[in-house]
Design a protein around this motif. Sequence first.
Motif, short mmCIF file in Angstrom:
data_model
loop_
_atom_site.label_atom_id
_atom_site.label_comp_id
_atom_site.label_asym_id
_atom_site.label_seq_id
_atom_site.Cartn_x
_atom_site.Cartn_y
_atom_site.Cartn_z
N PHE A 72 2.69 1.32 18.32
CA PHE A 72 1.96 0.61 19.37
C PHE A 72 2.63 0.93 20.70
O PHE A 72 3.82 0.67 20.89
CB PHE A 72 1.91 -0.90 19.13
N VAL A 73 1.85 1.51 21.59
CA VAL A 73 2.42 1.94 22.87
C VAL A 73 1.92 1.09 24.03
O VAL A 73 0.80 0.56 24.00
CB VAL A 73 2.12 3.43 23.14
N VAL A 74 2.76 0.98 25.04
CA VAL A 74 2.41 0.24 26.26
C VAL A 74 2.88 1.04 27.47
O VAL A 74 3.64 1.98 27.35
CB VAL A 74 3.08 -1.16 26.30
N GLY A 75 2.41 0.60 28.62
CA GLY A 75 2.85 1.21 29.87
C GLY A 75 1.86 2.22 30.39
O GLY A 75 0.98 2.68 29.67
N TYR A 76 1.98 2.54 31.67
CA TYR A 76 1.12 3.52 32.32
C TYR A 76 -0.36 3.19 32.06
O TYR A 76 -1.17 4.05 31.73
CB TYR A 76 1.48 4.93 31.84
N GLY A 77 -0.69 1.90 32.16
CA GLY A 77 -2.06 1.44 31.96
C GLY A 77 -2.29 0.73 30.65
O GLY A 77 -3.15 -0.14 30.54
N LEU A 78 -1.52 1.08 29.63
CA LEU A 78 -1.71 0.48 28.30
C LEU A 78 -1.00 -0.87 28.23
O LEU A 78 0.11 -1.04 28.75
CB LEU A 78 -1.16 1.41 27.22
N ASP A 79 -1.65 -1.81 27.55
CA ASP A 79 -1.11 -3.18 27.54
C ASP A 79 -0.83 -3.68 26.14
O ASP A 79 -1.35 -3.19 25.14
CB ASP A 79 -2.12 -4.13 28.17
N GLY A 116 5.97 3.40 26.67
CA GLY A 116 6.98 2.81 25.81
C GLY A 116 6.40 2.42 24.47
O GLY A 116 5.18 2.29 24.33
N ALA A 117 7.26 2.24 23.49
CA ALA A 117 6.81 1.84 22.15
C ALA A 117 7.32 0.43 21.86
O ALA A 117 8.44 0.08 22.22
CB ALA A 117 7.34 2.80 21.12
N ILE A 118 6.44 -0.36 21.24
CA ILE A 118 6.81 -1.72 20.83
C ILE A 118 6.92 -1.77 19.33
O ILE A 118 6.03 -1.30 18.63
CB ILE A 118 5.76 -2.74 21.33
#
Length: 180
Positions: A158-165, A177-179
């Motif tokens: 599951f990735v976040v950052g640069y638009g991804l939430d 980033g990875a959660i």
Amino acid sequence: MTSSSNPTSTTPPKTLIPQEKLQARITEIAHQIERDYAHCDQLSCIGVLKGSVFFMVDLLKQIDLPLVVDFFQTSSYGGKKVPGEVRILKDIDLSVRDRDVLLIEDIVDTGHTLQTVLSLLRFRGARSVKLCALLDKTSQREVDIPIHYLGFPIDNVFVVGYGLDYDERYRNLPYIGAIE
Ligand code: IMP
Ligand code: MG
């Protein structure tokens, strides 16, 4: 300040793709798109809200072509567990009839969102439709979606950052980033 039991609220996401690597790849894609559409009179660049916005802005600022910008916003019923149940929350404002369309998305996961959006664009008479996605979780794919311009293939994390939430957070991180 009180500490939280939710680890994602205190631990910064682990860097998966650093900012410099993202920007370098986006520049390459922008140049490729510029070459491929060199003779296009007007490219319709359509983003899928909200995740694609950061990527789209950085990409399109580097494309020196006549283009217009528009957005869909989508959501899935039942948290994406039911194939094909994608809702259009916001439709595009512009007509795509006889237009060359570049659809811009943050990440392709199962592929259901894009299958719905792509078929809608074709149904409305777009002359051509190509897909540009920053990330591709290939292992999760349930429907075949051709990605013409891809930033990075990634594993099933599951990735976040640069638009991804994650629950609307982390969109403003300048890296992916990875959660856990
Ligand atoms: P699909 O319909 O399964 O391909 O889902 C695509 C959408 O799910 C993307 O546009 C994202 O909004 C969301 N999504 C899928 N994987 C991730 C992730 O790892 N992080 C954040 N959002 C994700
Ligand atoms: Mg999205």
